[in-house]
Design a protein around this motif. Structure first.
Motif, PDB file in Angstrom:
ATOM      1  N   ILE A 179      19.198  -0.538 -16.274  1.00  0.00           N
ATOM      2  CA  ILE A 179      18.667   0.724 -16.802  1.00  0.00           C
ATOM      3  C   ILE A 179      19.693   1.387 -17.709  1.00  0.00           C
ATOM      4  CG2 ILE A 179      17.927   3.062 -16.189  1.00  0.00           C
ATOM      5  CD1 ILE A 179      16.735   1.857 -13.612  1.00  0.00           C
ATOM      6  N   ALA A 180      20.953   1.427 -17.252  1.00  0.00           N
ATOM      7  CA  ALA A 180      22.023   2.038 -18.053  1.00  0.00           C
ATOM      8  C   ALA A 180      22.200   1.304 -19.381  1.00  0.00           C
ATOM      9  CB  ALA A 180      23.334   2.025 -17.261  1.00  0.00           C
ATOM     10  N   TYR A 181      22.060  -0.022 -19.348  1.00  0.00           N
ATOM     11  CA  TYR A 181      22.205  -0.827 -20.572  1.00  0.00           C
ATOM     12  C   TYR A 181      21.134  -0.453 -21.595  1.00  0.00           C
ATOM     13  CZ  TYR A 181      22.114  -4.882 -23.675  1.00  0.00           C
ATOM     14  OH  TYR A 181      22.105  -5.698 -24.786  1.00  0.00           O
ATOM     15  N   TYR A 182      19.868  -0.457 -21.155  1.00  0.00           N
ATOM     16  CA  TYR A 182      18.774  -0.222 -22.098  1.00  0.00           C
ATOM     17  C   TYR A 182      18.645   1.237 -22.515  1.00  0.00           C
ATOM     18  CZ  TYR A 182      17.128  -5.006 -21.719  1.00  0.00           C
ATOM     19  OH  TYR A 182      17.044  -6.379 -21.789  1.00  0.00           O
ATOM     20  N   VAL A 183      19.189   2.153 -21.713  1.00  0.00           N
ATOM     21  CA  VAL A 183      19.203   3.557 -22.118  1.00  0.00           C
ATOM     22  C   VAL A 183      20.337   3.811 -23.113  1.00  0.00           C
ATOM     23  CG1 VAL A 183      19.654   5.917 -21.312  1.00  0.00           C
ATOM     24  CG2 VAL A 183      18.097   4.447 -20.038  1.00  0.00           C
ATOM     25  N   SER A 184      21.504   3.219 -22.845  1.00  0.00           N
ATOM     26  CA  SER A 184      22.677   3.477 -23.684  1.00  0.00           C
ATOM     27  C   SER A 184      22.636   2.755 -25.025  1.00  0.00           C
ATOM     28  CB  SER A 184      23.951   3.080 -22.936  1.00  0.00           C
ATOM     29  OG  SER A 184      23.967   1.696 -22.650  1.00  0.00           O
ATOM     30  N   LEU A 185      22.034   1.573 -25.082  1.00  0.00           N
ATOM     31  CA  LEU A 185      22.060   0.776 -26.317  1.00  0.00           C
ATOM     32  C   LEU A 185      21.487   1.527 -27.518  1.00  0.00           C
ATOM     33  CD1 LEU A 185      22.736  -1.870 -27.711  1.00  0.00           C
ATOM     34  CD2 LEU A 185      20.534  -2.786 -26.943  1.00  0.00           C
ATOM     35  N   PRO A 186      20.254   2.068 -27.449  1.00  0.00           N
ATOM     36  CA  PRO A 186      19.739   2.793 -28.626  1.00  0.00           C
ATOM     37  C   PRO A 186      20.504   4.078 -28.916  1.00  0.00           C
ATOM     38  CG  PRO A 186      18.242   3.022 -26.753  1.00  0.00           C
ATOM     39  CD  PRO A 186      19.253   1.993 -26.366  1.00  0.00           C
ATOM     40  N   LEU A 187      21.018   4.733 -27.868  1.00  0.00           N
ATOM     41  CA  LEU A 187      21.770   5.973 -28.082  1.00  0.00           C
ATOM     42  C   LEU A 187      23.079   5.704 -28.810  1.00  0.00           C
ATOM     43  CD1 LEU A 187      21.260   7.740 -24.618  1.00  0.00           C
ATOM     44  CD2 LEU A 187      20.102   8.231 -26.776  1.00  0.00           C
ATOM     45  N   ILE A 188      23.778   4.655 -28.402  1.00  0.00           N
ATOM     46  CA  ILE A 188      25.040   4.303 -29.051  1.00  0.00           C
ATOM     47  C   ILE A 188      24.788   3.840 -30.481  1.00  0.00           C
ATOM     48  CG2 ILE A 188      27.006   2.714 -29.001  1.00  0.00           C
ATOM     49  CD1 ILE A 188      26.679   2.671 -25.925  1.00  0.00           C
ATOM     50  N   THR A 189      23.718   3.062 -30.665  1.00  0.00           N
ATOM     51  CA  THR A 189      23.356   2.588 -32.013  1.00  0.00           C
ATOM     52  C   THR A 189      23.082   3.761 -32.936  1.00  0.00           C
ATOM     53  OG1 THR A 189      22.392   0.567 -31.080  1.00  0.00           O
ATOM     54  CG2 THR A 189      21.765   1.160 -33.333  1.00  0.00           C
ATOM     55  N   ILE A 237      35.627  -3.706 -22.447  1.00  0.00           N
ATOM     56  CA  ILE A 237      36.318  -3.466 -21.182  1.00  0.00           C
ATOM     57  C   ILE A 237      36.553  -1.979 -20.951  1.00  0.00           C
ATOM     58  CG2 ILE A 237      38.491  -3.828 -19.952  1.00  0.00           C
ATOM     59  CD1 ILE A 237      38.584  -6.630 -21.115  1.00  0.00           C
ATOM     60  N   LEU A 238      36.921  -1.241 -21.998  1.00  0.00           N
ATOM     61  CA  LEU A 238      37.163   0.193 -21.836  1.00  0.00           C
ATOM     62  C   LEU A 238      35.871   0.911 -21.453  1.00  0.00           C
ATOM     63  CD1 LEU A 238      39.064   2.542 -21.893  1.00  0.00           C
ATOM     64  CD2 LEU A 238      38.746   2.711 -24.370  1.00  0.00           C
ATOM     65  N   ALA A 239      34.735   0.487 -22.041  1.00  0.00           N
ATOM     66  CA  ALA A 239      33.443   1.080 -21.688  1.00  0.00           C
ATOM     67  C   ALA A 239      33.127   0.814 -20.222  1.00  0.00           C
ATOM     68  CB  ALA A 239      32.339   0.512 -22.575  1.00  0.00           C
ATOM     69  N   ALA A 240      33.477  -0.372 -19.746  1.00  0.00           N
ATOM     70  CA  ALA A 240      33.242  -0.714 -18.337  1.00  0.00           C
ATOM     71  C   ALA A 240      34.066   0.184 -17.424  1.00  0.00           C
ATOM     72  CB  ALA A 240      33.593  -2.185 -18.095  1.00  0.00           C
ATOM     73  N   ILE A 241      35.340   0.372 -17.778  1.00  0.00           N
ATOM     74  CA  ILE A 241      36.211   1.208 -16.952  1.00  0.00           C
ATOM     75  C   ILE A 241      35.714   2.656 -16.938  1.00  0.00           C
ATOM     76  CG2 ILE A 241      38.540   2.175 -16.802  1.00  0.00           C
ATOM     77  CD1 ILE A 241      39.579  -0.510 -17.855  1.00  0.00           C
ATOM     78  N   LEU A 242      35.351   3.171 -18.110  1.00  0.00           N
ATOM     79  CA  LEU A 242      34.847   4.545 -18.185  1.00  0.00           C
ATOM     80  C   LEU A 242      33.541   4.706 -17.416  1.00  0.00           C
ATOM     81  CD1 LEU A 242      35.543   5.359 -21.951  1.00  0.00           C
ATOM     82  CD2 LEU A 242      36.675   6.390 -19.979  1.00  0.00           C
ATOM     83  N   SER A 243      32.720   3.659 -17.394  1.00  0.00           N
ATOM     84  CA  SER A 243      31.411   3.750 -16.744  1.00  0.00           C
ATOM     85  C   SER A 243      31.483   3.699 -15.225  1.00  0.00           C
ATOM     86  CB  SER A 243      30.491   2.631 -17.255  1.00  0.00           C
ATOM     87  OG  SER A 243      30.249   2.777 -18.633  1.00  0.00           O
ATOM     88  N   GLY A 293      29.414  -3.453 -21.442  1.00  0.00           N
ATOM     89  CA  GLY A 293      30.501  -2.861 -20.670  1.00  0.00           C
ATOM     90  C   GLY A 293      29.988  -1.787 -19.717  1.00  0.00           C
ATOM     91  N   ILE A 294      29.049  -0.970 -20.201  1.00  0.00           N
ATOM     92  CA  ILE A 294      28.445   0.059 -19.358  1.00  0.00           C
ATOM     93  C   ILE A 294      27.720  -0.582 -18.180  1.00  0.00           C
ATOM     94  CG2 ILE A 294      26.657   1.847 -19.280  1.00  0.00           C
ATOM     95  CD1 ILE A 294      27.419   2.522 -22.177  1.00  0.00           C
ATOM     96  N   PHE A 295      26.987  -1.666 -18.442  1.00  0.00           N
ATOM     97  CA  PHE A 295      26.309  -2.408 -17.374  1.00  0.00           C
ATOM     98  C   PHE A 295      27.327  -2.829 -16.306  1.00  0.00           C
ATOM     99  CE2 PHE A 295      25.322  -6.463 -15.444  1.00  0.00           C
ATOM    100  CZ  PHE A 295      24.022  -6.297 -14.986  1.00  0.00           C
ATOM    101  N   ALA A 296      28.448  -3.389 -16.746  1.00  0.00           N
ATOM    102  CA  ALA A 296      29.471  -3.863 -15.814  1.00  0.00           C
ATOM    103  C   ALA A 296      30.044  -2.722 -14.986  1.00  0.00           C
ATOM    104  CB  ALA A 296      30.587  -4.573 -16.581  1.00  0.00           C
ATOM    105  N   GLY A 297      30.285  -1.583 -15.622  1.00  0.00           N
ATOM    106  CA  GLY A 297      30.851  -0.441 -14.912  1.00  0.00           C
ATOM    107  C   GLY A 297      29.918   0.129 -13.871  1.00  0.00           C
TER     108      GLY A 297
END
Length: 211
Positions: A175-185, A80-86, A49-53
């Motif tokens: 970049i946002a995807y691979y940075v956010s994935l471990p942080l969210i995990t 979808i909410l993550a995409a909108i926020l991003s 979702g972050i990638f999409a945003g």
């Protein structure tokens, strides 16, 4: 009304806070980050979702970024909410460099050169808007429609922006995807651990009270 604001904002204040939120953009970014981290979805779906945003902020569909981001996230099975926020990634501080990067990339990919006779980008925006207004008025008057300035805007601004925004948007989104994935995990694991510890403490407390 229960949810009515206590402090009524003037139009000027609303516009000012849209350009510069109270507390600054850093605080606003922190708020968005916390909201994204707490979304009840697996980390990979949130990251998609972050990638999409982020990708959406490189498109020229201003006013429709929420809908565009939601559509891309839905296609990718992202949150979808993550995409909108991003889509917050695009803001008054970043839109200028994003626009410059997208336009330059688009002109390079399409092999175009700016026509100085048509004026600056800002002037093309103004003339395209004037075309829309004049042609709307022409519906009710004998005046003839003229789409020449709107065509120039499409050929020299909108289309290059749309084409040129894809590549840098994909890069920034990845970049946002691979940075956010471990942080969210890590955030979700830490939160689950805290909840388990709290439940265990409550069970111990009940057990002591039962004795």
């Amino acid at each position: 009304m229960v949810f009515k604001r206590r402090d009524r904002r003037s139009i000027g204040r609303i516009v000012l806070e849209a350009l510069w939120p109270r507390g600054g953009w850093a605080r606003a970014a922190r708020y968005v980050q916390l909201r994204v981290n707490r979304l009840p979805d697996p980390p990979d779906r949130i990251a998609r979702g972050i990638f999409a945003g982020v990708l959406t902020t490189f498109t020229p569909f201003y006013g429709f970024h929420f809908f565009t981001a939601a559509l891309i996230a839905w296609i990718m099975r992202g949150n979808i909410l993550a995409a909108i926020l991003s889509t917050f990634f695009g803001n008054p501080l970043t839109y200028v460099p994003i626009g410059v990067i997208a336009m330059k990339t688009g002109y390079w990919l399409l092999g175009l050169e700016a026509d100085q006779d048509h004026g600056s980008i800002g002037k093309k925006f103004v003339k395209a808007g004037q075309d829309l207004w004049d042609n709307f008025i022409a519906i009710f008057t004998p005046d003839r429609t003229d789409w020449s300035h709107l065509k120039i805007f499409y050929d020299e601004v909108f289309f290059p922006y749309m084409v040129g925004g894809v590549l840098p948007g994909m890069i920034a989104g990845t970049i946002a995807y691979y940075v956010s994935l471990p942080l969210i995990t890590a955030f979700q694991n830490r939160r689950k651990g805290a909840i388990k510890a709290k439940l265990a403490e409550l069970k111990k407390k009940k057990a002591r009270q039962a004795k």
